[in-house]
Design a protein around this motif. Structure first.
Motif, short mmCIF file in Angstrom:
data_model
loop_
_atom_site.label_atom_id
_atom_site.label_comp_id
_atom_site.label_asym_id
_atom_site.label_seq_id
_atom_site.Cartn_x
_atom_site.Cartn_y
_atom_site.Cartn_z
N LEU A 1 0.81 -1.20 0.00
CA LEU A 1 0.00 0.00 0.00
C LEU A 1 0.85 1.26 0.00
N LYS A 2 2.06 1.17 0.51
CA LYS A 2 2.94 2.33 0.51
C LYS A 2 3.21 2.81 -0.91
N SER A 3 3.43 1.86 -1.82
CA SER A 3 3.72 2.25 -3.20
C SER A 3 2.52 2.93 -3.86
N VAL A 4 1.31 2.49 -3.53
CA VAL A 4 0.10 3.12 -4.07
C VAL A 4 -0.01 4.55 -3.53
N THR A 5 0.21 4.70 -2.24
CA THR A 5 0.17 6.03 -1.63
C THR A 5 1.24 6.93 -2.22
N ASP A 6 2.46 6.41 -2.38
CA ASP A 6 3.54 7.19 -2.99
C ASP A 6 3.14 7.65 -4.39
N PHE A 7 2.57 6.73 -5.17
CA PHE A 7 2.18 7.05 -6.54
C PHE A 7 1.15 8.17 -6.55
N ILE A 8 0.13 8.05 -5.71
CA ILE A 8 -0.95 9.05 -5.68
C ILE A 8 -0.40 10.42 -5.27
N LEU A 9 0.43 10.44 -4.25
CA LEU A 9 0.97 11.72 -3.78
C LEU A 9 1.89 12.37 -4.82
N ILE A 10 2.76 11.58 -5.43
CA ILE A 10 3.69 12.13 -6.43
C ILE A 10 2.94 12.56 -7.68
N ALA A 11 1.96 11.79 -8.12
CA ALA A 11 1.19 12.14 -9.32
C ALA A 11 0.46 13.46 -9.13
N GLY A 12 0.13 13.81 -7.89
CA GLY A 12 -0.60 15.04 -7.62
C GLY A 12 0.25 16.28 -7.48
N TYR A 13 1.56 16.16 -7.68
CA TYR A 13 2.43 17.34 -7.61
C TYR A 13 1.98 18.38 -8.62
N HIS A 14 2.18 19.64 -8.30
CA HIS A 14 1.79 20.74 -9.20
C HIS A 14 2.66 20.80 -10.44
N SER A 15 3.90 20.38 -10.32
CA SER A 15 4.81 20.34 -11.47
C SER A 15 5.74 19.14 -11.30
N HIS A 16 6.32 18.71 -12.40
CA HIS A 16 7.18 17.53 -12.37
C HIS A 16 8.51 17.81 -13.04
N THR A 17 9.53 17.11 -12.56
CA THR A 17 10.85 17.13 -13.15
C THR A 17 11.19 15.69 -13.54
N SER A 32 3.44 -2.77 -9.44
CA SER A 32 3.43 -3.92 -10.36
C SER A 32 3.95 -5.18 -9.68
N ARG A 33 4.99 -5.02 -8.87
CA ARG A 33 5.57 -6.18 -8.18
C ARG A 33 4.63 -6.74 -7.12
N ASN A 34 3.79 -5.91 -6.55
CA ASN A 34 2.95 -6.34 -5.42
C ASN A 34 1.46 -6.46 -5.74
N ILE A 35 1.09 -6.31 -6.98
CA ILE A 35 -0.32 -6.30 -7.36
C ILE A 35 -0.99 -7.64 -7.06
N TYR A 36 -0.22 -8.71 -7.06
CA TYR A 36 -0.78 -10.03 -6.79
C TYR A 36 -1.42 -10.12 -5.40
N LEU A 37 -1.03 -9.22 -4.48
CA LEU A 37 -1.59 -9.23 -3.14
C LEU A 37 -3.09 -8.94 -3.14
N PHE A 38 -3.58 -8.27 -4.20
CA PHE A 38 -4.99 -7.94 -4.28
C PHE A 38 -5.84 -9.07 -4.87
N LEU A 39 -5.21 -10.06 -5.47
CA LEU A 39 -5.95 -11.13 -6.16
C LEU A 39 -6.93 -11.90 -5.26
N PRO A 40 -6.61 -12.19 -4.02
CA PRO A 40 -7.58 -12.93 -3.20
C PRO A 40 -8.90 -12.16 -3.00
N TYR A 41 -8.88 -10.87 -3.21
CA TYR A 41 -10.07 -10.05 -2.99
C TYR A 41 -10.86 -9.80 -4.27
#
Length: 90
Positions: A1-17, A32-41
């Protein structure tokens, strides 16, 4: 879940480098490496058909083409989706 949170926060930056896009890419690889964790649900045991997950893989390309996603929303596409769903049941 940390990677999902990181992605959401970084994607929301006002500008990117190149550095922030690299951080975004790193978070995407972790997802991508951890997506399999969601499969049981999942009822169908497949992640590939979830549009919101699929769209993550296009964020970096879109940010490079049209800029930051900080002011974007899904109201238009959600409204269209509601209409399509309602029409199919009529």
């Amino acid at each position: 879940l940390k990677s999902v949170t990181d992605f959401i926060l970084i994607a929301g930056y006002h500008s990117h480098t190149e550095t922030t896009l690299r951080y975004l890419q790193d978070a995407l690889h972790a997802i991508s490496r951890n997506i399999y964790l969601f499969l049981p649900y999942r009822h169908h045991q497949s992640i590939s058909k979830i549009p919101k997950i699929h769209s993550l893989f296009h964020y970096i390309e879109c940010i490079k083409e049209i800029g930051s996603a900080d002011n974007s929303d899904t109201k238009v596409s959600e409204a269209a989706h509601k209409n399509l769903i309602k029409d199919s049941y009529r």
